[in-house]
Write a protein that holds these residues in place. Structure first.
Motif, short mmCIF file in Angstrom:
data_model
loop_
_atom_site.label_atom_id
_atom_site.label_comp_id
_atom_site.label_asym_id
_atom_site.label_seq_id
_atom_site.Cartn_x
_atom_site.Cartn_y
_atom_site.Cartn_z
N ARG A 198 -16.97 19.59 23.32
CA ARG A 198 -16.53 18.49 22.47
C ARG A 198 -15.86 19.02 21.20
NH1 ARG A 198 -22.27 15.63 23.15
NH2 ARG A 198 -21.85 14.47 25.06
N LEU A 199 -16.48 20.04 20.62
CA LEU A 199 -15.92 20.66 19.42
C LEU A 199 -14.53 21.22 19.70
CD1 LEU A 199 -17.76 22.83 16.89
CD2 LEU A 199 -15.76 23.78 17.98
N GLY A 200 -14.38 21.90 20.83
CA GLY A 200 -13.08 22.45 21.20
C GLY A 200 -12.02 21.38 21.35
N GLN A 201 -12.38 20.27 21.95
CA GLN A 201 -11.44 19.16 22.12
C GLN A 201 -11.10 18.52 20.77
OE1 GLN A 201 -12.87 15.96 24.59
NE2 GLN A 201 -10.85 15.04 24.79
N ALA A 202 -12.11 18.24 19.96
CA ALA A 202 -11.90 17.58 18.67
C ALA A 202 -11.05 18.43 17.73
CB ALA A 202 -13.23 17.24 18.02
N LEU A 203 -11.25 19.75 17.78
CA LEU A 203 -10.51 20.65 16.89
C LEU A 203 -9.20 21.14 17.50
CD1 LEU A 203 -13.35 22.84 15.35
CD2 LEU A 203 -12.31 20.75 14.45
#
Length: 185
Positions: A119-124
């Motif tokens: 999720r972090l990778g997608q959001a950032l």
């Protein structure tokens, strides 16, 4: 604020670096927040991508400290790591969003924004081309915590099948943005 390197010592063992990164501010191309969960991976760790030595895929793990190592997990998600000593890295598992939140919400319109490395990778908008880039403030910035973050939880790493007993997962106590709870907390 200064970029990554001071005051983080590039000679810190991976577990110490993972603990030190709790409370740091991570910003990627204008979006980010406060790191609330990390996992350490050492060169002699059978769960680490570097365990069998350098390859084209893990080359960034053997590069300079304070640079990114990015890999694709399960063929889907891009995961962001901070390189420490040669062959060692810290996976950024979760952060508390505070910068560019609307941009992150456009990238992840449903569910938690940054609770979990995928999720972090997608959001950032983490990219494979970020692997090997420095956390120098140009596109990737990692700034030390302005003050001690509070109580840090410690527990076993998750989502791996080897060396699962090592207590190398760290999280900020009380954070609603953790990817998963800690045993006994």
């Amino acid at each position: 604020m200064p970029p990554f390197l001071p005051p983080f010592d590039p000679e810190l063992p991976a577990a110490d670096l993972a603990r030190a990164l709790i409370g740091a501010e991570l910003v990627v191309r204008g979006a980010g927040g406060i790191v609330v969960e990390t996992e350490a991976y050492a060169a002699d760790d059978p769960a680490s991508h570097s365990f069998r030595g350098p390859t084209p895929r893990n080359a960034a793990m053997f590069g300079p400290a304070g640079h990114a190592y990015v890999y694709r997990s399960y063929g889907l998600h891009l995961c962001l790591n901070v390189v420490g000593r040669p062959g060692e890295a810290v996976l950024i598992r979760a952060l508390s969003p505070s910068v560019g939140v609307e941009t992150m919400r456009q990238r992840r319109p449903v569910g938690p924004l940054c609770a979990g490395p995928g999720r972090l990778g997608q959001a950032l908008d983490i990219r494979l081309t970020d692997s090997g880039r420095p956390f120098d403030g140009s596109e990737l910035a990692l700034r030390p915590a302005p003050m001690p973050p509070g109580r840090i939880l410690t527990g076993p790493r998750i989502g791996i099948s080897r060396a699962t007993e090592l207590p190398w997962r760290f999280g900020l106590a009380g954070s609603p943005d953790l990817s998963r709870g800690f045993p006994g907390s």
